[in-house]
Design an enzyme around this catalytic site. Structure first.
Site, PDB file in Angstrom:
ATOM      1  N   ARG A 158      38.610  40.552  39.576  1.00  0.00           N
ATOM      2  CA  ARG A 158      38.546  39.375  40.454  1.00  0.00           C
ATOM      3  C   ARG A 158      38.041  39.781  41.835  1.00  0.00           C
ATOM      4  NH1 ARG A 158      42.567  38.099  36.874  1.00  0.00           N
ATOM      5  NH2 ARG A 158      41.906  36.350  35.589  1.00  0.00           N
ATOM      6  N   ASP A 187      36.849  40.939  33.229  1.00  0.00           N
ATOM      7  CA  ASP A 187      37.393  39.580  33.225  1.00  0.00           C
ATOM      8  C   ASP A 187      36.247  38.600  33.402  1.00  0.00           C
ATOM      9  OD1 ASP A 187      39.275  37.317  33.525  1.00  0.00           O
ATOM     10  OD2 ASP A 187      40.749  38.906  33.793  1.00  0.00           O
ATOM     11  N   HIS A 266      38.805  35.767  28.504  1.00  0.00           N
ATOM     12  CA  HIS A 266      38.540  36.328  29.832  1.00  0.00           C
ATOM     13  C   HIS A 266      37.229  37.103  29.833  1.00  0.00           C
ATOM     14  CE1 HIS A 266      42.241  35.368  32.027  1.00  0.00           C
ATOM     15  NE2 HIS A 266      42.894  35.546  30.894  1.00  0.00           N
ATOM     16  N   GLU A 330      46.033  34.591  27.178  1.00  0.00           N
ATOM     17  CA  GLU A 330      45.462  33.341  27.697  1.00  0.00           C
ATOM     18  C   GLU A 330      44.142  32.934  27.051  1.00  0.00           C
ATOM     19  OE1 GLU A 330      47.061  33.178  32.203  1.00  0.00           O
ATOM     20  OE2 GLU A 330      45.388  34.542  31.892  1.00  0.00           O
TER      21      GLU A 330
HETATM   22  C1  ACM Z   1      48.567  37.815  32.599  1.00  0.00           C
HETATM   23  O1  ACM Z   1      49.165  37.679  33.668  1.00  0.00           O
HETATM   24  N1  ACM Z   1      47.647  36.930  32.206  1.00  0.00           N
HETATM   25  C2  ACM Z   1      48.796  38.935  31.732  1.00  0.00           C
END
Ligand code: ACM
Ligand code: ZN
Length: 536
Positions: A158, A187, A266, A330
């Site tokens: 990020r 990511d 991601h 996620e």
């Molecule tokens: C996470 O915080 N998505 C592992």
């Protein structure tokens, strides 16, 4: 005096006085070369702290007085590989350990003793007028950690950090006896690791537009030619040569670097570089915003797995001693459901839904890591929540897979299933969260929680209610720094200090020995020990 607090630290009568000249003897048979490294670092600190002329000598000092000895004889067996003793008598100072890690930690503790003495005692003017200490009070220390896995996770995707900052951070971790740096290298917002077989991962995937939609990036500083802002774009990456140097630097300081290559989600940065790895036609862009995005690899085609195997084979070479983190968190639901190739695969494999497909996907890649590369894999606890990783014999991903819980309940569930587990439950160890309610209100997103230093200090990695027969599956913990809102070095240190000190003690010291008031007293003295360069 020391952070993290040693198992036993007992003041004794008398002092060890520093003469003008001081000899450090190497009597550490197990690995003389490594003991020279520890002695050399120690000597530099001793010169500054005492003003002595310090000489490193090989061998046992016999009856010599007024010397320092590094040795591997007489260390109690039950201290383990990371344990050590320090004995300061009026006659000599002895640092003893049975393994390199313990000797290194003896050196770190001794450094804190010197620092404490310099901060609290009357000092005298040294040769060049600098303040130095004439003596050290006698003490005996016996120490070993409660948990073996004491880590810190840094998100370099990020926001990108310079190699100088990474090295400085490794020094910080080592000084606090933290022994894992989990490096989140990929990511949606950037692919940060050079992969020779897929050059576009960094020529394309390491850069995002520095547009208006992401005002935080305005402060991302260019810290070296590969990092920071550049002609309206933001990004950077680590070359393989830089990574090899960093890994070796960390290894000497007892820090294992664990790379994370996050799958199956991601991955907008990777898809921007290689859109053929996605379920649907692109184009894809490296993300300039945060959140749950569309970067999911297609599960229904062989080339996705060929790509991942090739990438992970390079990764394994760069990080030769480490497990490999595969992420698995996620996944945005729906992408696979709407892909004909993924649906055809599900039909062939009898996979009823997307979570079942995720388990299958993770198993394919983890299987390569276990079977071909001979490593352990790590995945986020999402896979446990989805019923994904079940430890079933015959499931190629399962043997040796480590689960890292980050949502409340995941770590306990994982350990209860007999899987080795890292407990990084966000309420306790997410250092991207603000430290006080006032800070939260002023400048942090609503969804974050508040995490005070005291709360970190009270953290017990063993989940409440976990049956004692499964406690040994809790390997330890990692504190996490996600960097969506951490654009630079000053903010990074703002987030981790002083919580990293509290975290180190929560992982190292037995619960019964912990005392927050006593900790804050020690902190007020030791905090300057490991300090960030002041931001430019
Ligand atoms: C996470 O915080 N998505 C592992
Ligand atoms: Zn697909």
């Amino acid at each position: 005096m020391i952070i993290p607090k040693p198992l036993v630290e007992q003041a004794q009568d008398g002092d060890f006085s520093f003469a003008d000249e001081l000899s450090v003897y190497l009597a550490f048979q197990k690995d003389p070369g490594y003991s020279f490294f520890v002695a050399d670092e120690l000597s530099q600190r001793l010169r500054v702290a005492t003003g002595c002329f310090v000489t490193i000598r090989d061998g046992d000092p016999g009856d010599a007085h007024g010397v320092i000895v590094l040795t591997d004889s007489d260390t109690p067996d039950d201290l383990g590989e990371e344990g050590y003793t320090i004995t300061v008598t009026p006659d000599r100072i002895t640092l003893s350990a049975s393994h390199n890690a313990g000797l290194f930690y003896a050196g770190q503790s001794f450094d804190q003793l010197l620092h404490h003495q310099r901060s609290t005692q009357n000092t005298t003017a040294g040769r060049n007028g600098e303040s130095t200490i004439p003596s050290l009070p006698c003490v005996t220390i016996q120490d070993k950690p409660r948990f073996g896995w004491r880590g810190f996770m840094l998100d370099s995707a990020r926001h990108f950090q310079s190699t100088e900052l990474i090295v400085q951070l490794i020094d910080q971790l080592a000084a606090l006896k933290l022994n894992r740096l989990h490096w989140h290298l990929t990511d949606d917002q950037g692919w940060r690791l050079e992969i020779l077989g897929y050059p576009k991962l960094t020529s394309v995937g390491a850069w995002r537009s520095n547009g208006q939609s992401n005002p935080e990036d305005g402060t991302g500083r260019a810290t070296r030619e590969q990092g920071g802002r550049d002609r309206g774009r933001y990004g950077g990456y680590y070359t393989q040569e830089q990574v090899r140097e960093i890994v070796a630097y960390a290894k000497h300081r007892q820090v294992t670097i664990i790379p994370e290559i996050d799958i199956p989600s991601h991955n907008l940065a990777a898809l921007a570089a290689y859109p053929q790895l996605a379920c649907h036609d692109g184009p894809f862009e490296v993300a300039s915003e945060w959140g749950l995005l569309d970067g999911v690899y297609c599960a229904g085609q062989d080339k996705t797995f060929t790509f991942l195997q090739n990438v992970l084979t390079e990764v394994a070479r760069l990080f030769p001693d480490a497990p490999i983190h595969l992420g698995g968190d996620e996944r945005k639901p729906g992408t696979w459901d709407s892909c004909p190739r993924c649906n055809a695969l599900r039909e062939r494999q009898g996979l009823s839904d997307e979570p079942a497909l995720q388990k299958w996907f993770m198993d394919q890649v983890a299987g390569h890591i276990h079977t071909t590369l001979g490593r352990r894999s790590i995945t986020w606890g999402d896979n446990i929540d989805a019923g994904g990783i079940d430890g079933t014999p015959g499931s190629p991903g399962s043997p040796g897979m480590i689960i890292q819980g980050w949502v409340d309940g995941q770590a306990g569930k994982s350990a209860q299933q007999g899987l080795d587990t890292i407990n990084s439950t966000n309420d306790w160890v997410y250092f991207d969260y603000p430290q006080t309610p006032k800070e939260h209100e002023a400048s942090y997103p609503d969804w974050m929680k508040t995490l005070s230093t005291e709360k970190v200090y009270q953290f017990d990695p063993i989940p409440q209610g976990l049956d004692p027969q499964f406690h040994h599956h809790i390997l330890g913990s990692e504190a996490h720094l996600w960097t969506e809102f951490v654009p630079d070095e000053a903010q990074l240190y703002h987030q981790i200090m002083p919580r990293l000190f509290a975290f180190s003690e929560a992982l190292w010291s037995p619960i019964a020995h912990r005392d927050y008031e006593d900790f804050t007293r020690r902190l007020s003295i030791q905090q300057p020990l490991v300090h960030p360069k002041s931001p430019a």
